[in-house]
Design an enzyme around this catalytic site. Structure first.
Site, mmCIF file in Angstrom:
data_model
loop_
_atom_site.group_PDB
_atom_site.id
_atom_site.type_symbol
_atom_site.label_atom_id
_atom_site.label_comp_id
_atom_site.label_asym_id
_atom_site.label_seq_id
_atom_site.Cartn_x
_atom_site.Cartn_y
_atom_site.Cartn_z
ATOM 1 C CD GLU A 1 -1.658 -2.199 1.991
ATOM 2 O OE1 GLU A 1 -0.638 -2.178 2.725
ATOM 3 O OE2 GLU A 1 -2.352 -3.210 1.837
ATOM 4 C CE1 TYR B 1 7.715 0.816 -3.265
ATOM 5 C CE2 TYR B 1 5.668 2.032 -3.106
ATOM 6 C CZ TYR B 1 6.826 1.568 -2.528
ATOM 7 O OH TYR B 1 7.102 1.850 -1.216
#
Ligand SMILES: CC(C)(COP(=O)(O)OP(=O)(O)OC[C@H]1O[C@@H](n2cnc3c(N)ncnc32)[C@H](O)[C@@H]1OP(=O)(O)O)[C@@H](O)C(=O)NCCC(=O)NCCS
Length: 209
Positions: A138, A150
């Site tokens: 998250e 990411y």
């Protein structure tokens, strides 16, 4: 500056908490870190260290007692007698179907020098050691720096968790990789790793010369 990673030890926790307090609003307790470090079947935590000289190539001792002592006392990685300070840290936690990136942060003074990327590669390697087929995490919807990191490593947004962060009620973006054990992912990782290490080498040489 040379950057390298190694497993986090209990003695590293105070320094990790310093970086954490500069990076997050809801820090973990030292006990939480201790519990995670002791859960060796499901958790892997690493630290990134910075050194003005190349890190020692001496392999770390292996075996039950070596692990026990390494967890009690920081390995205090030295190169030419100088302790290489911790400048970042991260962790993964294995659940049934995936490895969850629980935390990752870099000392603000060392950001933008590929340390976060080095840590993420270390966490992906850890997930592979734990035989996790995929990774998930998250991230705050406003945290574009982390999201870009990411995305670079194949994480894709798959939904949101509304008001996930208790400090300001911000939503979390949930990101997942595809399977990491496929030739496609492994080839991409090899390519990214080579580019990362070339960049880190060039960066280290620039500082030395
Ligand atoms: C997110 C964080 C770990 C990145 O670490 P870092 O060492 O600064 O990042 P790197 O230098 O390794 O950069 C790797 C990639 O991240 C992205 N990135 C890093 N900083 C960025 C910024 N300021 N803006 C946009 N993208 C950024 C880029 O994609 C970059 O790749 P590139 O160099 O090819 O463009 C760091 O900013 C941090 O500690 N932030 C606070 C804690 C945090 O938010 N953690 C994530 C919780 S989910």
């Amino acid at each position: 500056m040379y950057y390298f990673t190694e497993p986090m030890a209990e003695a590293d926790i105070p320094r990790v908490q310093e970086i954490e307090s500069q990076s997050f609003t809801t820090p973990w307790s030292a006990n939480t870190y201790r519990r995670e470090l002791q859960n060796t079947s499901a958790c892997r935590y690493i630290v990134a260290r910075a050194s003005y000289t190349p890190p020692s190539a001496t392999p770390r001792p292996r075996g039950l007692f070596a692990t026990f002592f390494a967890n009690l006392f920081s390995p205090q990685v030295v190169s030419n007698g100088v302790v290489a300070p911790i400048v970042g840290y991260g962790g993964v936690w294995l659940t049934v179907d995936e490895a969850h990136v629980t935390t990752i942060a870099v000392d603000p003074q060392h950001r933008g020098r590929s340390v976060g990327e080095l840590l993420l590669v270390g966490l992906i390697d850890s997930a592979m050691q734990l035989r996790a087929p995929m990774l998930t995490l998250e991230v705050r919807v406003s945290n574009t720096a982390a999201q870009n990191l990411y995305l670079k490593y194949g994480f894709r947004p798959q939904g949101t968790r509304p008001r996930y962060y208790t400090d300001n009620g911000e939503d979390a973006l949930v990101m997942w990789t595809d399977r990491i054990d496929t030739p496609e992912y492994q080839n991409r990782l090899t390519e990214l790793r080579q580019r990362l290490f070339a960049r880190l080498r060039a960066q280290a040489e620039r500082v030395v010369n």
